[in-house]
Design an enzyme around this catalytic site. Structure first.
Site, PDB file in Angstrom:
ATOM      1  N   GLU A  49     -25.855 -19.244  26.516  1.00 28.72           N
ATOM      2  CA  GLU A  49     -24.823 -19.623  27.486  1.00 28.72           C
ATOM      3  C   GLU A  49     -25.263 -19.254  28.913  1.00 28.72           C
ATOM      4  O   GLU A  49     -24.453 -18.940  29.779  1.00 28.72           O
ATOM      5  CB  GLU A  49     -23.477 -18.935  27.174  1.00 28.72           C
ATOM      6  N   ARG A  82     -26.555 -15.532  44.393  1.00 25.90           N
ATOM      7  CA  ARG A  82     -26.448 -16.656  45.328  1.00 25.90           C
ATOM      8  C   ARG A  82     -25.075 -16.678  45.997  1.00 25.90           C
ATOM      9  O   ARG A  82     -24.947 -16.983  47.195  1.00 25.90           O
ATOM     10  CB  ARG A  82     -26.704 -17.965  44.597  1.00 25.90           C
TER      11      ARG A  82
END
Length: 378
Positions: free
Chosen positions: A362, A374
């Site tokens: 996943e 990020r």
């Protein structure tokens, strides 16, 4: 902030706990030892609404929330993480059809999926496109009212057994905008499967490559528009990350319970192991970290239900923490059992093998850090 559960949520959790204890726990070690896919038990789970947990009810789904699902998966995984994880994957594939498919597609596939009269698989990973999912190469070229598929998918849960494969394919140029989502049904000419993988854990679900060789799939099987596939896949993974984190919680919680029981009975140096402060500190840390991870899973589920802009990051955070903590707790429980934790007469080693992969699938936990990093820096 209300950390309590509603009466309905308490009922869902108790139903899942009763099912796990009555229908899964007595058989889980045998399923693992023999590599059995427990189809009859899965269909019994479907009778309780666990095969379409957040699918809308007009096609047989339970139409519950992501938090409801997290409660259910923790309980199911306390008995057998491998089987609970397959139920999560089946739910993810069904949800994608429900959320992004048209009415005809929903009515074609979902009633059978919600009853587990048919099983579903999610097909994203490829031999050369794992963490870099946007670089997938399985190609679908338009030929009239069909797509012609060529390529392969790797490590597919349900591969070779499922009836419905929700597949991400490249219909356009490089990158995520060139990816579309197709449903490929078992028996379609050109669809075949690799060998069944021999795995460290997760032995109650078949795992194989899914191979496409001039496989003709109707355009009518496309979910969403061309180019929507990567977006659909990522939205599916947000929920999948919560579920797999909840499965880690369930397996780890069961191992903590075993560790408490074992250390309360095992005697060394004239007293039970649990009488030693070092043992008490270890158990305290295990319980505390599990509770912290559970709160993050429930918070992420709430964010996903609320469609928060922060949901993807919170799902990544929760998945990273819950799967790392879950495996660490199982490892600590094995250590507290000493040599007995390493033998199959005790269940700890099965949970150890099953939970390890949760840190990889996943989206690996390294990718979870990429998503979080990020968001923090851009």
């Amino acid at each position: 902030m209300d950390f309590g559960l509603t009466p309905d949520q308490e009922a869902f959790r108790q139903a899942a706990r009763d099912f796990a204890e009555g229908e899964m726990a007595p058989h889980a070690a045998h399923w693992d030892e023999e590599g059995l896919f427990p189809e009859d038990t899965l269909r019994k789970a479907a009778e309780l609404g666990f095969a379409g947990i957040y699918v809308r009810d007009d096609v047989g789904g339970s139409h519950l929330s992501r938090l409801d699902a997290a409660l259910i998966f923790e309980e199911l995984a306390s008995a057998c993480p491998s089987t609970a994880a397959y139920i999560s994957i089946h739910n993810m594939a069904s949800w994608m059809i429900d959320s992004f498919g048209n009415d005809e597609q929903r009515r074609k596939w979902l009633p059978d999926l919600c009853r587990m009269a048919k099983f579903a698989s999610y097909c994203l990973t490829e031999p050369n496109a794992g963490s870099d999912a946007a670089s997938l190469r399985t190609k679908a070229e338009r030929d009239g009212d069909h797509y012609v598929l060529n390529g392969s998918k790797a490590f597919i849960s349900g591969g070779g057994r499922s009836d419905v494969y929700v597949v991400m394919v490249r219909t356009g140029g490089p990158g995520p905008k060139g990816i579309s989502c197709l449903v490929v049904e078992a028996g379609t000419p050109g669809l075949s499967f690799g060998k069944q993988e021999k795995k460290l854990g997760w032995k109650t679900q078949p795992t194989a490559s899914v191979i496409f060789e001039d496989c003709r799939v109707p355009v009518a099987n496309r979910i969403g528009e061309e180019g929507d596939g990567f977006k659909i896949a990522m939205k599916g993974l947000d929920g999948g990350r919560i579920n797999i984190g909840a499965c880690s919680l369930g397996g780890a919680r069961r191992c903590l319970e075993h560790a408490i029981e074992y250390t309360g009975q095992r005697q060394q140096f004239g007293q039970t192991i649990s009488a030693f402060q070092a043992t008490q500190f270890k158990l305290a840390d295990m319980a505390t970290e599990l509770e912290a991870a559970r709160l993050m899973i429930h918070r992420a589920a709430h964010s996903l239900d609320a469609r928060s802009p922060q949901a993807t990051v919170q799902c990544a955070m929760a998945k990273r923490l819950a799967t790392d903590v879950g495996f660490a707790v199982v490892d600590a429980a094995l250590q507290l059992h000493g040599g007995y934790g390493y033998i199959k007469e005790y269940p700890i080693e099965r949970y150890f093998r099953d939970l390890r992969v949760h840190q990889i699938l996943e989206g690996s936990n390294e990718i979870m850090r990429v998503i979080i990093g990020r968001a923090l820096t851009t």
